[in-house]
Design a protein around this motif. Sequence first.
Motif, PDB file in Angstrom:
ATOM      1  N   ASP A  67       6.802  -7.390   5.879  1.00 22.48           N
ATOM      2  CA  ASP A  67       7.813  -6.429   5.479  1.00 22.48           C
ATOM      3  C   ASP A  67       9.108  -6.779   6.217  1.00 22.48           C
ATOM      4  N   HIS A  68      10.044  -7.425   5.498  1.00 27.09           N
ATOM      5  CA  HIS A  68      11.283  -7.878   6.128  1.00 27.09           C
ATOM      6  C   HIS A  68      12.188  -6.711   6.530  1.00 27.09           C
ATOM      7  N   SER A  69      12.090  -5.573   5.851  1.00 28.81           N
ATOM      8  CA  SER A  69      12.945  -4.438   6.217  1.00 28.81           C
ATOM      9  C   SER A  69      12.502  -3.823   7.546  1.00 28.81           C
ATOM     10  N   ARG A  70      11.226  -3.889   7.836  1.00 29.12           N
ATOM     11  CA  ARG A  70      10.701  -3.328   9.098  1.00 29.12           C
ATOM     12  C   ARG A  70      10.383  -4.407  10.136  1.00 29.12           C
ATOM     13  N   GLU A  71      10.425  -5.651   9.687  1.00 28.90           N
ATOM     14  CA  GLU A  71      10.114  -6.793  10.552  1.00 28.90           C
ATOM     15  C   GLU A  71       8.725  -6.669  11.175  1.00 28.90           C
ATOM     16  N   GLU A  72       7.749  -6.405  10.294  1.00 28.12           N
ATOM     17  CA  GLU A  72       6.357  -6.314  10.737  1.00 28.12           C
ATOM     18  C   GLU A  72       5.429  -6.568   9.549  1.00 28.12           C
ATOM     19  N   TRP A  73       4.202  -6.883   9.849  1.00 25.58           N
ATOM     20  CA  TRP A  73       3.194  -7.063   8.813  1.00 25.58           C
ATOM     21  C   TRP A  73       2.800  -5.703   8.256  1.00 25.58           C
ATOM     22  N   ALA A  74       2.558  -5.644   6.942  1.00 27.19           N
ATOM     23  CA  ALA A  74       2.229  -4.378   6.290  1.00 27.19           C
ATOM     24  C   ALA A  74       1.023  -4.559   5.368  1.00 27.19           C
ATOM     25  N   ASP A  75       0.373  -3.452   5.066  1.00 27.81           N
ATOM     26  CA  ASP A  75      -0.810  -3.468   4.211  1.00 27.81           C
ATOM     27  C   ASP A  75      -0.440  -3.554   2.733  1.00 27.81           C
ATOM     28  N   GLY A  76      -1.321  -4.176   1.987  1.00 25.08           N
ATOM     29  CA  GLY A  76      -1.202  -4.215   0.538  1.00 25.08           C
ATOM     30  C   GLY A  76      -2.372  -3.464  -0.076  1.00 25.08           C
ATOM     31  N   MET A  77      -2.232  -3.131  -1.344  1.00 21.38           N
ATOM     32  CA  MET A  77      -3.317  -2.479  -2.082  1.00 21.38           C
ATOM     33  C   MET A  77      -3.748  -3.439  -3.184  1.00 21.38           C
ATOM     34  N   LEU A  78      -4.983  -3.866  -3.146  1.00 26.27           N
ATOM     35  CA  LEU A  78      -5.505  -4.739  -4.188  1.00 26.27           C
ATOM     36  C   LEU A  78      -6.050  -3.886  -5.321  1.00 26.27           C
ATOM     37  N   LEU A  79      -5.564  -4.164  -6.527  1.00 20.81           N
ATOM     38  CA  LEU A  79      -6.067  -3.504  -7.732  1.00 20.81           C
ATOM     39  C   LEU A  79      -6.511  -4.588  -8.691  1.00 20.81           C
TER      40      LEU A  79
ATOM     41  N   ALA B 298       0.823  -1.215   0.000  1.00 22.24           N
ATOM     42  CA  ALA B 298       0.000   0.000   0.000  1.00 22.24           C
ATOM     43  C   ALA B 298       0.856   1.264   0.000  1.00 22.24           C
ATOM     44  N   GLU B 299       2.069   1.187   0.523  1.00 18.71           N
ATOM     45  CA  GLU B 299       2.981   2.332   0.548  1.00 18.71           C
ATOM     46  C   GLU B 299       3.754   2.508  -0.761  1.00 18.71           C
ATOM     47  N   ASN B 300       3.667   1.555  -1.665  1.00 20.30           N
ATOM     48  CA  ASN B 300       4.451   1.615  -2.901  1.00 20.30           C
ATOM     49  C   ASN B 300       3.706   2.454  -3.948  1.00 20.30           C
ATOM     50  N   SER B 301       3.725   3.760  -3.736  1.00 20.21           N
ATOM     51  CA  SER B 301       2.946   4.658  -4.589  1.00 20.21           C
ATOM     52  C   SER B 301       3.422   4.665  -6.033  1.00 20.21           C
ATOM     53  N   ALA B 302       4.713   4.472  -6.275  1.00 16.42           N
ATOM     54  CA  ALA B 302       5.209   4.450  -7.661  1.00 16.42           C
ATOM     55  C   ALA B 302       4.607   3.270  -8.417  1.00 16.42           C
ATOM     56  N   ALA B 303       4.559   2.102  -7.785  1.00 15.52           N
ATOM     57  CA  ALA B 303       3.980   0.926  -8.440  1.00 15.52           C
ATOM     58  C   ALA B 303       2.485   1.128  -8.664  1.00 15.52           C
ATOM     59  N   ILE B 304       1.794   1.626  -7.666  1.00 13.56           N
ATOM     60  CA  ILE B 304       0.343   1.830  -7.789  1.00 13.56           C
ATOM     61  C   ILE B 304       0.039   2.811  -8.916  1.00 13.56           C
ATOM     62  N   THR B 305       0.800   3.879  -9.018  1.00 11.81           N
ATOM     63  CA  THR B 305       0.608   4.849 -10.100  1.00 11.81           C
ATOM     64  C   THR B 305       0.817   4.189 -11.459  1.00 11.81           C
ATOM     65  N   CYS B 306       1.852   3.380 -11.583  1.00 13.89           N
ATOM     66  CA  CYS B 306       2.119   2.654 -12.830  1.00 13.89           C
ATOM     67  C   CYS B 306       0.944   1.753 -13.193  1.00 13.89           C
ATOM     68  N   TYR B 307       0.452   0.995 -12.235  1.00 13.03           N
ATOM     69  CA  TYR B 307      -0.645   0.062 -12.501  1.00 13.03           C
ATOM     70  C   TYR B 307      -1.926   0.805 -12.874  1.00 13.03           C
ATOM     71  N   GLU B 308      -2.179   1.921 -12.211  1.00 15.51           N
ATOM     72  CA  GLU B 308      -3.375   2.700 -12.540  1.00 15.51           C
ATOM     73  C   GLU B 308      -3.282   3.288 -13.951  1.00 15.51           C
ATOM     74  N   ARG B 309      -2.098   3.673 -14.392  1.00 20.08           N
ATOM     75  CA  ARG B 309      -1.938   4.159 -15.773  1.00 20.08           C
ATOM     76  C   ARG B 309      -2.292   3.078 -16.780  1.00 20.08           C
ATOM     77  N   LEU B 310      -2.098   1.821 -16.400  1.00 16.38           N
ATOM     78  CA  LEU B 310      -2.439   0.702 -17.274  1.00 16.38           C
ATOM     79  C   LEU B 310      -3.931   0.389 -17.258  1.00 16.38           C
ATOM     80  N   GLY B 311      -4.670   0.973 -16.340  1.00 15.15           N
ATOM     81  CA  GLY B 311      -6.112   0.735 -16.259  1.00 15.15           C
ATOM     82  C   GLY B 311      -6.550  -0.016 -15.025  1.00 15.15           C
ATOM     83  N   PHE B 312      -5.599  -0.487 -14.206  1.00 16.26           N
ATOM     84  CA  PHE B 312      -5.983  -1.155 -12.959  1.00 16.26           C
ATOM     85  C   PHE B 312      -6.703  -0.162 -12.067  1.00 16.26           C
TER      86      PHE B 312
END
Length: 168
Positions: free
Chosen positions: A145-157, A119-133
């Motif tokens: 999230d292995h870098s933060r060692e915690e569970w993180a939210d995803g964005m379903l498109l 959900a925090e990966n705004s660059a990826a989400i923007t790319c996918y939305e440009r494709l029509g997702f």
Amino acid sequence: MDTLHGTYVTLRPATAADLPTFRTALATVEVARWWHWPDPEGDLAEPEHRHLAITVKGETVGMIQWYEEEDPDFRYASIDIFVHPDHHRLGLGTDAIRTLASWLFDVRGHHRLTIDPAAENSAAITCYERLGFRRVGVLRKQWYDHSREEWADGMLLDLLKGELSEGS
């Protein structure tokens, strides 16, 4: 699976020869932040693996994978992708997704595709939305999230057949 040709990229089944390039990309800060692939050798050794090397003029620049639900009452496919940061912002990931999505719709017969970045990966989400997702919703605590060692939210498109953008 056949090799797929996009405008800029070629998608072909990934092999063990691609692993050094994949590892290099996965070791970058930009990719490692969002990707954890604990057993690429094992995954590529599976006879039905669905990992494709993204290549440009013969050079591997990333990987795209797909999964499909085959139950006819719930049939859909999902996509996941990474591209080495040296090749970001060149339209290669967009072309790879468009190429695979077209194949999943036209050849595999899917009517719906999903993708679920962090959900925090705004660059990826923007790319996918440009494709029509389109955003469906937040998947709470969806991935570790292995870098933060915690569970993180995803964005379903999701993307329905006929919604794939042909533009940039």
